[in-house]
Design a protein around this motif. Sequence first.
Motif, short mmCIF file in Angstrom:
data_model
loop_
_atom_site.label_atom_id
_atom_site.label_comp_id
_atom_site.label_asym_id
_atom_site.label_seq_id
_atom_site.Cartn_x
_atom_site.Cartn_y
_atom_site.Cartn_z
N HIS A 45 0.85 -1.19 0.00
CA HIS A 45 0.00 0.00 0.00
C HIS A 45 0.89 1.24 0.00
CE1 HIS A 45 -3.70 -2.22 0.41
NE2 HIS A 45 -3.27 -2.83 1.51
N GLY A 46 1.92 1.20 -0.81
CA GLY A 46 2.87 2.31 -0.82
C GLY A 46 3.95 2.12 0.24
N PHE A 47 4.77 3.13 0.42
CA PHE A 47 5.90 3.07 1.35
C PHE A 47 5.41 3.03 2.79
CE2 PHE A 47 9.34 4.69 3.93
CZ PHE A 47 10.49 4.16 3.34
N GLN A 48 5.53 1.85 3.41
CA GLN A 48 5.11 1.66 4.80
C GLN A 48 6.22 0.95 5.60
OE1 GLN A 48 0.52 0.95 5.26
NE2 GLN A 48 1.28 -0.47 3.73
N LYS A 49 7.42 1.44 5.43
CA LYS A 49 8.58 0.82 6.09
C LYS A 49 8.42 0.77 7.60
CE LYS A 49 13.55 1.52 6.79
NZ LYS A 49 14.71 2.38 6.47
N THR A 50 7.93 1.86 8.19
CA THR A 50 7.81 1.88 9.64
C THR A 50 6.84 0.81 10.15
OG1 THR A 50 6.16 3.65 9.36
CG2 THR A 50 8.40 4.32 9.89
N PHE A 105 8.65 2.24 15.74
CA PHE A 105 8.70 3.31 14.75
C PHE A 105 7.35 4.02 14.65
CE2 PHE A 105 12.09 0.45 13.67
CZ PHE A 105 13.12 1.27 13.24
N ASN A 106 7.40 5.30 14.34
CA ASN A 106 6.20 6.10 14.17
C ASN A 106 5.60 5.81 12.79
OD1 ASN A 106 4.26 8.09 13.75
ND2 ASN A 106 5.46 9.69 14.76
N GLU A 107 4.47 5.12 12.75
CA GLU A 107 3.87 4.69 11.49
C GLU A 107 3.22 5.82 10.71
OE1 GLU A 107 1.42 1.24 12.08
OE2 GLU A 107 3.01 0.14 13.14
N GLU A 108 3.19 7.00 11.29
CA GLU A 108 2.70 8.17 10.58
C GLU A 108 3.74 8.68 9.58
OE1 GLU A 108 0.77 12.58 11.64
OE2 GLU A 108 1.65 11.33 13.22
N MET A 109 5.00 8.22 9.75
CA MET A 109 6.11 8.72 8.94
C MET A 109 6.41 7.78 7.78
SD MET A 109 8.64 9.99 12.02
CE MET A 109 9.69 11.03 10.97
N GLN A 110 6.69 8.39 6.63
CA GLN A 110 7.16 7.63 5.47
C GLN A 110 8.64 7.93 5.27
OE1 GLN A 110 3.84 8.91 2.79
NE2 GLN A 110 3.44 6.71 2.60
N TYR A 111 9.12 7.94 4.04
CA TYR A 111 10.57 8.08 3.82
C TYR A 111 11.07 9.48 4.18
CZ TYR A 111 15.14 8.12 1.68
OH TYR A 111 16.50 8.24 1.47
N GLY A 112 12.18 9.49 4.94
CA GLY A 112 12.82 10.75 5.26
C GLY A 112 12.95 11.01 6.74
N GLY A 113 13.96 10.44 7.38
CA GLY A 113 14.22 10.70 8.79
C GLY A 113 13.40 9.88 9.75
N GLU A 114 12.65 8.89 9.24
CA GLU A 114 11.82 8.08 10.13
C GLU A 114 12.66 7.25 11.09
OE1 GLU A 114 12.69 5.51 6.59
OE2 GLU A 114 12.20 7.61 6.93
N ASP A 115 13.85 6.84 10.67
CA ASP A 115 14.75 6.10 11.56
C ASP A 115 15.32 7.02 12.63
OD1 ASP A 115 14.60 3.65 9.97
OD2 ASP A 115 15.78 4.73 8.50
#
Length: 270
Positions: A67-72, A197-207
């Motif tokens: 469903h798109g970028f959901q790394k977190t 991890f904060n699942e509200e965040m996508q790519y960019g500083g989520e780590d």
Amino acid sequence: MNASVIMTTYNAIEWLEKVLWGFSVQTVTDFEIIIADDGSTAETKARIDALRNLISIPIIHVWQEDHGFQKTKILNKAILAANSDYLIFTDGDCIPRKDFVETHLKYREKGYFLSGGYFKLPMHISNAISKDDIFKQRCFNADWLKANGLKSSIKILKLTASGFFAKALNALTPTKPTWNGHNASGWKADLLASNGFNEEMQYGGEDRELGERLVNMGLSSKQIRYSAICVHLDHARSYVSEETWKKNREIRAFTKVNKVTRTSNGISRD
């Protein structure tokens, strides 16, 4: 089981296989591999199943629909699937040197998380690396890399430094010891306490945001960028957007200013 190695992947079979070969020749073997799969097709699962018969390290495949970028989100599922109390995080495009896991275990300490880096390779060398190059560790050899077209750079110290010199560079580098998703480790209990991890965040500083919450909890971080070595295979990033970066920067700013220790959008929903 001394550690669980968690790596992310998404429809990058050839890169993932090279990374798994890297973990198959580690100097220690008492760890498991958890592949956090953010919606790859069945082809990835088939390759993982085939590799299970060739690699002695236990492999757990944690998958979710695309469903798109959901790394977190997939990383939080992987944390729950881990059977060890110590978690090492990397990516499915980072081949580890044979002492990668041993180094993380050597430097682990209660009250800390570890911060490593990577040595980025151009696409032509990423493609050229073979299974034999990984087994014989040629892909970490500066002379081999230069013979295959790598341009000379001071950054090669990430691969050539060792012993006291590597420790000195860890201490002297101006790079802050942040939580880097391609090379970081910490205690599972600390990650659960921060709600992952904060699942509200996508790519960019989520780590990084996770690491910032761990620091707010009172943890310190150790720099091991010249000790825990991996090489990063090149790839495109079609999921990058300025809008996402802006949103993530705002979340990180809120985390810092308000000393947030636990996200409400993580492993459990508060």
